[in-house]
Scaffold this motif. Structure first.
Motif, short mmCIF file in Angstrom:
data_model
loop_
_atom_site.label_atom_id
_atom_site.label_comp_id
_atom_site.label_asym_id
_atom_site.label_seq_id
_atom_site.Cartn_x
_atom_site.Cartn_y
_atom_site.Cartn_z
N GLU A 149 0.85 -1.18 0.00
CA GLU A 149 0.00 0.00 0.00
C GLU A 149 0.89 1.24 0.00
O GLU A 149 1.84 1.33 0.75
CB GLU A 149 -0.90 0.01 1.23
CG GLU A 149 -1.95 1.10 1.15
CD GLU A 149 -3.02 0.90 2.22
OE1 GLU A 149 -2.72 0.27 3.25
OE2 GLU A 149 -4.13 1.37 2.02
N VAL A 150 0.57 2.17 -0.85
CA VAL A 150 1.35 3.40 -0.94
C VAL A 150 0.41 4.59 -0.94
O VAL A 150 -0.80 4.46 -1.12
CB VAL A 150 2.19 3.45 -2.23
CG1 VAL A 150 3.19 2.32 -2.26
CG2 VAL A 150 1.29 3.38 -3.45
N ASP A 151 0.96 5.76 -0.72
CA ASP A 151 0.17 6.97 -0.82
C ASP A 151 -0.27 7.16 -2.27
O ASP A 151 0.46 6.85 -3.20
CB ASP A 151 1.00 8.19 -0.39
CG ASP A 151 1.28 8.17 1.10
OD1 ASP A 151 0.50 7.53 1.83
OD2 ASP A 151 2.28 8.78 1.52
N ALA A 152 -1.48 7.69 -2.40
CA ALA A 152 -1.98 7.95 -3.75
C ALA A 152 -1.08 8.91 -4.50
O ALA A 152 -0.95 8.87 -5.72
CB ALA A 152 -3.41 8.48 -3.68
N SER A 153 -0.43 9.80 -3.72
CA SER A 153 0.44 10.80 -4.35
C SER A 153 1.80 10.22 -4.72
O SER A 153 2.57 10.84 -5.44
CB SER A 153 0.64 11.98 -3.41
OG SER A 153 1.19 11.53 -2.19
N ASP A 154 2.08 9.04 -4.19
CA ASP A 154 3.38 8.43 -4.45
C ASP A 154 3.37 7.72 -5.80
O ASP A 154 2.80 6.66 -5.95
CB ASP A 154 3.71 7.44 -3.33
CG ASP A 154 5.07 6.78 -3.54
OD1 ASP A 154 5.77 7.15 -4.50
OD2 ASP A 154 5.42 5.90 -2.75
N MET A 155 3.99 8.34 -6.77
CA MET A 155 3.95 7.79 -8.13
C MET A 155 5.11 6.84 -8.42
O MET A 155 5.23 6.31 -9.52
CB MET A 155 3.95 8.93 -9.16
CG MET A 155 2.72 9.82 -9.07
SD MET A 155 1.17 8.88 -9.03
CE MET A 155 1.14 8.21 -10.68
N SER A 156 6.00 6.64 -7.46
CA SER A 156 7.13 5.76 -7.72
C SER A 156 6.69 4.31 -7.68
O SER A 156 5.64 3.97 -7.15
CB SER A 156 8.22 5.97 -6.68
OG SER A 156 7.83 5.41 -5.45
N LEU A 157 7.50 3.46 -8.25
CA LEU A 157 7.21 2.03 -8.25
C LEU A 157 8.21 1.30 -7.36
O LEU A 157 8.54 0.15 -7.60
CB LEU A 157 7.25 1.48 -9.68
CG LEU A 157 6.10 1.92 -10.57
CD1 LEU A 157 6.34 1.54 -12.01
CD2 LEU A 157 4.78 1.33 -10.08
N VAL A 158 8.67 2.01 -6.34
CA VAL A 158 9.66 1.44 -5.43
C VAL A 158 8.95 0.93 -4.19
O VAL A 158 8.16 1.64 -3.58
CB VAL A 158 10.71 2.49 -5.02
CG1 VAL A 158 11.66 1.92 -4.00
CG2 VAL A 158 11.46 2.95 -6.25
N VAL A 159 9.20 -0.33 -3.85
CA VAL A 159 8.62 -0.89 -2.64
C VAL A 159 9.74 -1.35 -1.72
O VAL A 159 10.79 -1.79 -2.17
CB VAL A 159 7.68 -2.06 -2.95
CG1 VAL A 159 6.49 -1.59 -3.72
CG2 VAL A 159 8.40 -3.16 -3.71
N ASN A 160 9.49 -1.22 -0.45
CA ASN A 160 10.50 -1.57 0.54
C ASN A 160 10.31 -3.01 1.00
O ASN A 160 9.42 -3.31 1.78
CB ASN A 160 10.39 -0.61 1.73
CG ASN A 160 11.36 -0.98 2.82
OD1 ASN A 160 12.27 -1.80 2.63
ND2 ASN A 160 11.18 -0.38 3.97
#
Length: 277
Positions: free
Chosen positions: A125-136
């Motif tokens: 789950e990421v912020d809607a504003s987060d457009m990156s495709l990087v996951v931790n």
DNA sequence: CGACTTTGACCAGCGC
DNA sequence: GCGCTGGTCAAAGTCG
């Protein structure tokens, strides 16, 4: 290997909202009801249901035991690394790769996705504003491509483990077509090294249990190597999920039938594990 | 300067 | 055979 250091190889993903999906359930979707297990306990009545309950109780207990040693996607890769059966592709430059095959024909006929059958799908789950495709996920990755696919307007990013070519693991990350705040990561292969960031892995483990969709929060760091050091504070939803889990555990462990069933099945399982060595 | 990302090109597989 | 699609490569650009 001595018995004390043995890993109990039990799939604890169940229906408890864990993000981990096995190759047998690649189409797993985020769990919509993290309390499904609790409701199934209440419905128990028949002998058949009791057997199911017993199994679920064991799984639940193991899950609780493993809370500090959660089987995250990362750990599952570690656990499975002895099962590597897929062909490893050489990952040097194109021409060099071709040289490693006896002929061009052999190179081009190589299986393109020998590890596809072992792909594991994980939701983040990421912020809607987060457009990156990087996951931790605790590992370091090198992005080697990005592509817009036909069935999804958002681009798909391709990553290789930064330990390549010695480590064959790849992952594909793409935003969910239904919910742009969800990143879907498809992991292929198994890491043949330990997680480079213990802290990140630990955090992932906690999140895997705590998140309603078992989706560790993603970092929006520019570099995939940077996301291993990002702050990973649990979200409000994750805290609530953890509380819910604790209440379920407390309730179950007060039940004499639960503890008896657990004792019996744990012993059986451990004996089976020892016999299997 | 090395590590990493971006991005256009190339390739194989697949369906028609 | 041809076109479409997904996956990968690798040169160029960017960043610390």
């Amino acid at each position: 290997m001595d018995a004390a250091s043995k890993t109990i190889d039990v799939d604890v993903s169940l229906n408890l909202g864990l993000a981990v999906s096995t190759p047998e359930c690649e189409d797993a979707v985020p769990q919509e009801d993290p309390c499904r297990f609790a409701s199934s306990v209440r419905r128990v009545g028949s002998v058949k249901e009791e057997v199911v309950l017993e199994k679920k109780m064991l799984e639940m207990l193991l899950l609780l035991i493993l809370r500090g040693k959660c089987i995250s996607p990362v750990d599952r890769f570690d656990d499975q690394r002895n099962e590597v059966s897929g062909q490893e592709y050489p990952s040097t430059a194109f021409r060099k790769r071709k040289l490693e095959y006896s002929s061009d024909e052999e190179y081009y006929k190589r299986p393109r996705e020998s590890n596809r059958s072992r792909a594991q799908k994980v939701y983040y789950e990421v912020d809607a504003s987060d457009m990156s495709l990087v996951v931790n996920d605790g590992y370091q990755w090198r992005k080697y491509g990005q592509k817009v696919t036909r069935d999804n307007p958002s681009p798909r990013a391709y990553f290789k483990c930064s330990h390549a070519p010695s480590c064959p693991v790849k992952k594909k990350v793409q935003r969910s077509v239904d919910n742009p705040t969800i990143l879907i990561a498809n992991y292929e292969g198994e890491h043949n090294h330990r997680c480079p960031s213990h802290a990140a892995t630990t955090s992932l483990k906690q999140n895997s249990f705590g998140s309603s969709h078992s989706m560790p929060s993603s970092s929006s760091a520019k570099s995939s190597s940077a996301d291993t050091s990002s702050a990973l504070q649990p979200t409000k939803a994750e805290v609530l999920q953890n509380l819910s889990m604790q209440q379920m555990a407390a309730s179950l462990t007060r039940n004499p039938a639960f503890t008896a069933a657990i004792t019996r099945t744990m012993l059986n399982h451990m004996l089976a594990q020892i016999d299997g060595e």
